[in-house]
Structure formats: structure tokens, C-alpha cells
Scaffold this motif. Structure first.
Motif, mmCIF file in Angstrom:
data_model
loop_
_atom_site.group_PDB
_atom_site.id
_atom_site.type_symbol
_atom_site.label_atom_id
_atom_site.label_comp_id
_atom_site.label_asym_id
_atom_site.label_seq_id
_atom_site.Cartn_x
_atom_site.Cartn_y
_atom_site.Cartn_z
ATOM 1 N N ARG A 1 80.007 50.482 34.093
ATOM 2 C CA ARG A 1 78.797 50.621 33.269
ATOM 3 C C ARG A 1 78.789 49.633 32.120
ATOM 4 O O ARG A 1 77.723 49.191 31.683
ATOM 5 C CB ARG A 1 78.695 52.066 32.764
ATOM 6 N N LYS B 1 76.112 45.447 31.691
ATOM 7 C CA LYS B 1 75.272 45.267 30.506
ATOM 8 C C LYS B 1 74.990 43.797 30.194
ATOM 9 O O LYS B 1 74.154 43.488 29.351
ATOM 10 C CB LYS B 1 75.926 45.928 29.291
ATOM 11 N N LEU C 1 71.940 44.709 38.413
ATOM 12 C CA LEU C 1 71.500 46.076 38.126
ATOM 13 C C LEU C 1 69.994 46.118 37.903
ATOM 14 O O LEU C 1 69.318 47.043 38.366
ATOM 15 C CB LEU C 1 72.224 46.629 36.897
ATOM 16 N N LEU D 1 67.390 48.509 39.886
ATOM 17 C CA LEU D 1 66.464 49.428 39.221
ATOM 18 C C LEU D 1 65.020 49.103 39.580
ATOM 19 O O LEU D 1 64.193 50.013 39.739
ATOM 20 C CB LEU D 1 66.669 49.363 37.706
ATOM 21 N N ALA E 1 71.891 53.150 41.222
ATOM 22 C CA ALA E 1 71.153 53.251 39.960
ATOM 23 C C ALA E 1 71.664 54.446 39.156
ATOM 24 O O ALA E 1 71.865 54.357 37.932
ATOM 25 C CB ALA E 1 69.656 53.383 40.235
ATOM 26 N N THR F 1 73.979 53.528 35.730
ATOM 27 C CA THR F 1 73.292 53.790 34.459
ATOM 28 C C THR F 1 73.726 55.097 33.822
ATOM 29 O O THR F 1 73.616 55.265 32.606
ATOM 30 C CB THR F 1 71.764 53.847 34.656
ATOM 31 N N GLU G 1 72.155 57.756 34.293
ATOM 32 C CA GLU G 1 70.906 58.487 34.038
ATOM 33 C C GLU G 1 70.590 59.417 35.211
ATOM 34 O O GLU G 1 70.409 58.966 36.348
ATOM 35 C CB GLU G 1 69.763 57.505 33.822
#
Length: 215
Positions: A26, A30, A38, A42, A88, A92, A94
Motif C-alpha cells: 500500500r 502511492k 493502481l 481503479l 483495488a 487501497t 477501502e
């Protein structure tokens, strides 16, 4: 925890990386090339789950119909969604991406035509990546389907003498062999599958160098 311990202790994820690797992954996504990768994952995940998008994967008639109908692009979108959405979620952190993927998992049933679909690899990989997010009912359902995939291959293709490849004596040229190790790893049972995993590992160690030389 090393890779063998992940399998022996039934820890997920374990195919591409382990739980301890997730925080580092993760961080890496970035910036730089991983961040661009990434972003593309997404973007695709968004389009596949947005009803207003031309790439939207319509599951209203079930997964089997989605595999059978429409254009090749539509079927490719379905397969790609099974790859992109789990990544994803993991990369992330999420939960919203898992929520978007749940309808795809709910559409999976025991009688889906996996033998002729592009989900033979994608489904076991998604099961491994999202194992912690799955409730017990979904986990058991997918585990049973993956186990069927494994045993079917073991009892048919691997049990049938075909092209004798470097002394292995089994038909490893047929395309399902590429899917078999992924399914075996996703649903690995230390009591049932240790010998099978050893055969796969041994075959890969022997075949890759020979394939490079032959190629």
C-alpha cells in the motif's frame, strides 16, 4: 511468516503475497509506476461497476448469461473485473471496492460454466485476496467450487497419460494446467493436497529451465 507456513496454517492471502506484505504494498502504490498501475486498476474497477459506463458489467441475469451473451469485449470486462476489483480492495484498504465486488461473488453458483470461461484463475485468486472479507457462507461456497475445480483436474487431466513431458508422464500441455496450480493454492488443504502441491512445484522447477532452453 514464510510462504510454506502460510499454506500449512491456512493463512490468506498467500498466492502472490502474504498478509505481512500488504502494508508495504500500500505504501509502494502511492508513487511512481506502481501508483500509475493502481490508478488504472481503479479506473477500470469504477467503469465495470458504474451503470452509466459503456463498460458496465450487467449481472442482472446471472454470471452465466454475462459469460455467454454480448460481445467479446463484454466478456473480457467481466474477467477483468474479477481481477481488478479484488486488487483495488487490497491495495487501497477501502471496503467500498469489496462492496462493489460482492454482486459478482453473489452471481457465482455451483453450475456456472467455469470449464469454458476466463474465471478459472480469477475466481481462486479473488478468493485468496478477499478471504478476510468473505462471510462464512460465501467462503464455504467458493471453497467448495474451487475444490471441485481441483479434484476435477486431478481426476481427469492429471490422471490421463498424454504427452510425456520430461518424464512426468501426464498431459501438462492442455490449457487447464495453467489454472490448476492457482486453484490448488487458493483452496490448499494440508491434509489432502501436500503431495499434489509437491508434484506441481517439482514440475515447475524442472520445466521452466527446459522450456527456456527449448524456446
Amino acid at each position: 511468516m514464510n510462504s510454506s507456513e502460510l499454506f500449512l496454517n491456512d493463512v490468506h492471502p498467500r498466492i502472490l503475497f502474504g498478509p505481512d506484505d500488504v502494508p508495504l504494498l500500500r505504501e509502494r502504490v502511492k508513487k511512481g509506476i506502481p501508483a500509475k498501475a493502481l490508478a488504472e486498476i481503479l479506473r477500470r474497477s469504477e467503469r465495470y461497476t458504474d451503470p452509466s459506463s459503456e463498460d458496465y458489467v450487467d449481472l442482472s441475469s446471472g454470471l452465466g448469461k454475462a459469460l455467454e451473451r454480448g460481445t467479446r469485449d463484454h466478456r473480457n470486462n467481466l474477467s477483468d473485473a474479477f481481477h481488478c476489483l479484488p486488487f483495488a480492495r487490497v491495495l487501497t484498504g477501502e471496503n467500498s471496492w469489496f462492496e462493489r465486488f460482492e454482486p459478482f461473488l453473489n452471481a457465482v453458483s455451483d453450475d456456472e460454466p467455469f470449464a469454458r470461461s476466463s474465471l478459472l484463475t480469477a475466481l481462486p485468486l479473488a478468493f485468496d485476496l478477499l478471504h478476510a472479507d468473505l462471510d462464512e457462507t460465501m467462503r464455504n461456497k467458493l471453497s467448495a467450487i474451487i475444490r471441485t475445480m481441483v479434484t476435477t483436474y486431478q481426476e481427469t487431466a492429471l490422471a490421463t497419460t498424454g504427452n510425456i513431458v520430461w518424464g512426468l508422464g501426464t498431459n501438462t500441455f492442455i490449457s487447464p494446467f495453467g489454472h490448476y496450480p492457482i486453484a490448488l493454492a487458493a483452496g490448499f488443504d494440508a491434509q489432502k493436497d501436500r503431495r499434489a502441491m509437491g508434484l506441481v512445484v517439482g514440475f515447475c522447477r524442472r520445466s521452466i529451465p527446459k522450456g527456456v532452453v527449448a524456446g
